[in-house]
Design a protein around this motif. Structure first.
Motif, PDB file in Angstrom:
ATOM      1  N   MET A  56       7.321  -3.279  10.656  1.00  0.00           N
ATOM      2  CA  MET A  56       7.138  -1.909  10.154  1.00  0.00           C
ATOM      3  C   MET A  56       6.546  -1.933   8.743  1.00  0.00           C
ATOM      4  O   MET A  56       5.643  -1.147   8.415  1.00  0.00           O
ATOM      5  CB  MET A  56       8.477  -1.162  10.155  1.00  0.00           C
ATOM      6  N   LYS A  58       4.749  -4.264   7.415  1.00  0.00           N
ATOM      7  CA  LYS A  58       3.347  -4.704   7.521  1.00  0.00           C
ATOM      8  C   LYS A  58       2.452  -3.545   7.931  1.00  0.00           C
ATOM      9  O   LYS A  58       1.379  -3.338   7.370  1.00  0.00           O
ATOM     10  CB  LYS A  58       3.231  -5.823   8.562  1.00  0.00           C
ATOM     11  N   LYS A  59       2.902  -2.801   8.959  1.00  0.00           N
ATOM     12  CA  LYS A  59       2.101  -1.690   9.469  1.00  0.00           C
ATOM     13  C   LYS A  59       1.871  -0.652   8.373  1.00  0.00           C
ATOM     14  O   LYS A  59       0.752  -0.182   8.172  1.00  0.00           O
ATOM     15  CB  LYS A  59       2.815  -1.073  10.684  1.00  0.00           C
ATOM     16  N   CYS A  60       2.934  -0.308   7.629  1.00  0.00           N
ATOM     17  CA  CYS A  60       2.803   0.726   6.607  1.00  0.00           C
ATOM     18  C   CYS A  60       1.978   0.229   5.414  1.00  0.00           C
ATOM     19  O   CYS A  60       1.224   0.999   4.819  1.00  0.00           O
ATOM     20  CB  CYS A  60       4.188   1.212   6.174  1.00  0.00           C
ATOM     21  N   LYS A  62      -0.452  -1.938   5.608  1.00  0.00           N
ATOM     22  CA  LYS A  62      -1.836  -1.914   6.089  1.00  0.00           C
ATOM     23  C   LYS A  62      -2.394  -0.501   5.993  1.00  0.00           C
ATOM     24  O   LYS A  62      -3.517  -0.277   5.545  1.00  0.00           O
ATOM     25  CB  LYS A  62      -1.871  -2.356   7.557  1.00  0.00           C
TER      26      LYS A  62
END
Lengths: 95, 173
Positions: A56, A58-60, A62
């Protein structure tokens, strides 16, 4: 006519095959995609060693990076536009 | 000699019976008309044992990489969620309409008593090869092993995810 039929027999399956290969490219999914809603992430409840929490984050991260990049690009465009409009004005004086 | 004749006669009668049923059209293949208990049990046992047998020697890689979860998450959202549902979703058109009904993968299924590795092997095998006449496609024809293991990694965590976590993990960058 016979040559045309032969060409069609080769080209049509090739086109169909290439289309079916593209259908599973992840970028084809973008149409339906929505952005991650990172505002709902509760950091206090997250175990940072858990792969789900790490994914999560990492996704945010990015997404934030992309947003920053997009903002920078906008500024670049604005400068470019103002320069262009100045050039345009100069052109106008010449005439 | 008499026994052979009787066996032969029984075989011929068996074939004749099967052919009559096949060609008479009396078997209802409608998906909204469920199998009888016996047929359902036969098919389910055959399917479960076939998958367990085919998957038993598959080597499971390390599935704890967050990147695998992210790749598997977006693939699940676009390829699987319409049938196998999302956290807190009870049903969808596909989950209601398909027969046999696709399993709700947002719920942990402990009743099969599988260890995590065997469950991962089974997930991998089913995603890669699909299941005949069930609506489950063979994604291995168009997706490489890394993508499939990503989906397996995501499936392992799916029953523990909240709707908010699911939304973040499955969103596309």
């Amino acid at each position: 006519m016979k040559t045309l039929t032969k060409i069609a027999l080769v080209v049509l399956p090739a086109v169909v095959l290439s289309l079916s290969a593209n259908a599973h490219d992840p970028s084809m999914h973008v149409k339906k995609a929505e952005k991650a809603d990172c505002s709902k992430m509760d950091h206090s409840k997250m175990d940072m060693k858990d792969p789900v929490a790490m994914a999560m984050m990492k996704k945010c991260a990015k997404q934030a990076k992309h947003a920053k990049k997009a903002m920078k690009m906008d500024h670049g465009d604005m400068k470019h536009d103002s320069k262009k409009s100045k050039e345009h004005k100069d052109d106008g004086h010449d005439h | 000699m008499k026994t052979i004749k009787i066996l032969l006669l029984l075989a011929v009668l068996g074939f004749a019976f099967a052919a009559t049923i096949m060609y008479s059209g009396i078997v209802d293949v409608a998906a909204d008309e469920p199998h009888g208990d016996l047929v359902y049990w036969l098919l389910e046992e055959t399917r479960e044992n076939s998958i367990a047998n085919a998957a038993k020697d598959i080597e499971v890689p390390d599935l704890s990489d967050p990147e695998l979860l992210l790749a598997g998450g977006s693939d699940y959202e676009f390829m699987c969620a319409s049938c196998h549902l999302k956290p807190e979703q009870k049903e969808s058109d596909m989950s209601v309409g398909l027969y046999p009904a696709p399993p709700n993968l947002t719920i942990a299924h402990d009743e099969h008593n599988n260890d995590a590795k065997q469950q991962a092997r089974k997930y991998y095998w089913v995603i890669k090869h699909g299941i005949k006449a069930s609506g489950m496609p063979a994604w291995g024809k168009t997706h490489d092993d890394k993508r499939i293991w990503g989906m397996v990694a995501f499936l392992e965590r799916l029953p523990t995810l909240t709707p908010e976590q699911y939304q973040i993990l499955t969103a596309i960058d």
